[in-house]
Design a protein around this motif. Structure first.
Motif, PDB file in Angstrom:
ATOM      1  N   ALA A   1      28.034  41.397  -8.572  1.00  0.00           N
ATOM      2  CA  ALA A   1      29.258  41.972  -8.009  1.00  0.00           C
ATOM      3  C   ALA A   1      28.958  42.424  -6.583  1.00  0.00           C
ATOM      4  CB  ALA A   1      29.732  43.137  -8.867  1.00  0.00           C
TER       5      ALA A   1
ATOM      6  N   GLN B   1      23.254  56.110 -15.104  1.00  0.00           N
ATOM      7  CA  GLN B   1      24.015  54.919 -14.732  1.00  0.00           C
ATOM      8  C   GLN B   1      25.508  55.193 -14.582  1.00  0.00           C
ATOM      9  OE1 GLN B   1      22.366  51.834 -13.965  1.00  0.00           O
ATOM     10  NE2 GLN B   1      24.347  51.715 -12.959  1.00  0.00           N
ATOM     11  N   LYS B   2      26.056  56.079 -15.394  1.00  0.00           N
ATOM     12  CA  LYS B   2      27.488  56.374 -15.303  1.00  0.00           C
ATOM     13  C   LYS B   2      27.848  56.927 -13.909  1.00  0.00           C
ATOM     14  CE  LYS B   2      31.218  58.646 -17.763  1.00  0.00           C
ATOM     15  NZ  LYS B   2      31.595  59.441 -18.920  1.00  0.00           N
TER      16      LYS B   2
ATOM     17  N   ASN C   1      27.454  54.123 -11.386  1.00  0.00           N
ATOM     18  CA  ASN C   1      28.627  53.244 -11.490  1.00  0.00           C
ATOM     19  C   ASN C   1      29.822  53.847 -10.762  1.00  0.00           C
ATOM     20  OD1 ASN C   1      27.254  51.392 -13.055  1.00  0.00           O
ATOM     21  ND2 ASN C   1      28.125  52.096 -14.984  1.00  0.00           N
ATOM     22  N   ARG C   2      30.029  55.144 -10.937  1.00  0.00           N
ATOM     23  CA  ARG C   2      31.161  55.821 -10.297  1.00  0.00           C
ATOM     24  C   ARG C   2      31.046  55.714  -8.773  1.00  0.00           C
ATOM     25  NH1 ARG C   2      32.610  59.957  -7.628  1.00  0.00           N
ATOM     26  NH2 ARG C   2      30.606  61.022  -7.620  1.00  0.00           N
TER      27      ARG C   2
ATOM     28  N   ALA D   1      29.216  53.505  -7.064  1.00  0.00           N
ATOM     29  CA  ALA D   1      29.309  52.093  -6.676  1.00  0.00           C
ATOM     30  C   ALA D   1      30.773  51.655  -6.617  1.00  0.00           C
ATOM     31  CB  ALA D   1      28.528  51.226  -7.652  1.00  0.00           C
ATOM     32  N   GLU D   2      31.588  52.157  -7.528  1.00  0.00           N
ATOM     33  CA  GLU D   2      33.019  51.833  -7.521  1.00  0.00           C
ATOM     34  C   GLU D   2      33.727  52.529  -6.353  1.00  0.00           C
ATOM     35  OE1 GLU D   2      36.372  49.867  -8.644  1.00  0.00           O
ATOM     36  OE2 GLU D   2      34.361  49.558  -9.434  1.00  0.00           O
TER      37      GLU D   2
ATOM     38  N   ARG E   1      32.779  50.752  -3.104  1.00  0.00           N
ATOM     39  CA  ARG E   1      32.689  49.329  -3.443  1.00  0.00           C
ATOM     40  C   ARG E   1      32.486  48.398  -2.247  1.00  0.00           C
ATOM     41  NH1 ARG E   1      37.377  48.037  -6.955  1.00  0.00           N
ATOM     42  NH2 ARG E   1      38.263  49.277  -5.301  1.00  0.00           N
TER      43      ARG E   1
ATOM     44  N   LYS F   1      27.684  49.023 -18.568  1.00  0.00           N
ATOM     45  CA  LYS F   1      28.812  48.654 -17.700  1.00  0.00           C
ATOM     46  C   LYS F   1      28.458  48.795 -16.216  1.00  0.00           C
ATOM     47  CE  LYS F   1      32.173  49.960 -21.255  1.00  0.00           C
ATOM     48  NZ  LYS F   1      31.244  50.013 -22.327  1.00  0.00           N
TER      49      LYS F   1
ATOM     50  N   LYS G   1      28.082  48.416 -12.454  1.00  0.00           N
ATOM     51  CA  LYS G   1      29.082  47.980 -11.485  1.00  0.00           C
ATOM     52  C   LYS G   1      28.471  47.358 -10.232  1.00  0.00           C
ATOM     53  CE  LYS G   1      32.490  49.919 -13.756  1.00  0.00           C
ATOM     54  NZ  LYS G   1      33.439  49.130 -14.497  1.00  0.00           N
ATOM     55  N   HIS G   2      27.203  47.088 -10.235  1.00  0.00           N
ATOM     56  CA  HIS G   2      26.538  46.548  -9.047  1.00  0.00           C
ATOM     57  C   HIS G   2      25.576  45.449  -9.459  1.00  0.00           C
ATOM     58  CE1 HIS G   2      22.958  48.808 -10.233  1.00  0.00           C
ATOM     59  NE2 HIS G   2      23.760  49.835 -10.426  1.00  0.00           N
TER      60      HIS G   2
END
Length: 186
Positions: free
Chosen positions: A34, A95-96, A99-100, A102-103, A106, A131, A133-134
């Motif tokens: 991604a 990771q959560k 992910n937050r 990274a989103e 983005r 999950k 995101k990267h």
């Protein structure tokens, strides 16, 4: 004559089963990388401190086979290197939040996971389970981990646009969001 009439039905059944196995095989495939799009217009980056050391450049093969040249990446935008392993529970715990971030950033900041002691299958499973995101790749020789002096995961390193190593966080990401916010001027 009867056996001939069963042949089309068996052929249809075999094709249906082949379709089912094809989708199961796809689930075993590494997730696609991604990568962010172009940096949005109007986004600028704060210049790094002049005394910040240069981040060592490297190439990394991502789980989907894409090869990233990291020096090319940080020529365009800041990069967050996330050194992780699938067996690392602290990595999964963090990771959560990664992910937050990274989103949230983005198309502004590239987050890249870097494993070393794992197979593509195990790392792909970690990516799916958490999950992620990267993009994530595996440093098969361990050279990148040695260069960045990663003794054990997790370690997060922030590299400025232009390739200056700004910060590394062994074992934690407590201030990563604030550091990124200070680096990105919107």
């Amino acid at each position: 004559m009867r056996s001939r009439s069963c042949l089309p039905a068996l052929l249809v059944l075999a094709m249906a089963l082949a379709g089912c196995t094809g989708s199961a095989d796809q689930a075993d495939q590494p997730p696609p990388a991604a990568l962010p799009g172009p940096v949005p217009k109007g986004v600028t980056f704060v210049a790094p401190p002049t005394n910040a050391p240069r981040a060592p450049g490297f190439t990394l093969e991502l789980l989907d086979g894409t090869v990233l040249n990291m020096a090319e990446q940080w020529d365009r935008r800041p990069v967050v290197l996330v050194f992780l392993e699938p067996w690392c529970t602290l990595c999964a715990d963090q990771q959560k939040e990664i992910n937050r971030l990274a989103e949230e950033y983005r198309d502004v900041v590239l987050f890249v996971g870097v494993g070393t002691d794992s197979t593509v299958e195990r790392m792909s499973q970690y990516v799916r389970d958490n999950k992620v995101k990267h993009p994530v790749g595996i440093d098969r020789t361990g050279q990148v981990w040695r260069t960045y002096r990663v003794e054990e995961p997790p370690l997060v390193a922030l590299v400025s646009k232009g390739g200056k190593l700004l910060r590394g966080w062994p074992g934690g990401t407590d201030t990563l969001g604030a550091q990124i916010k200070d680096l990105v001027a919107r």
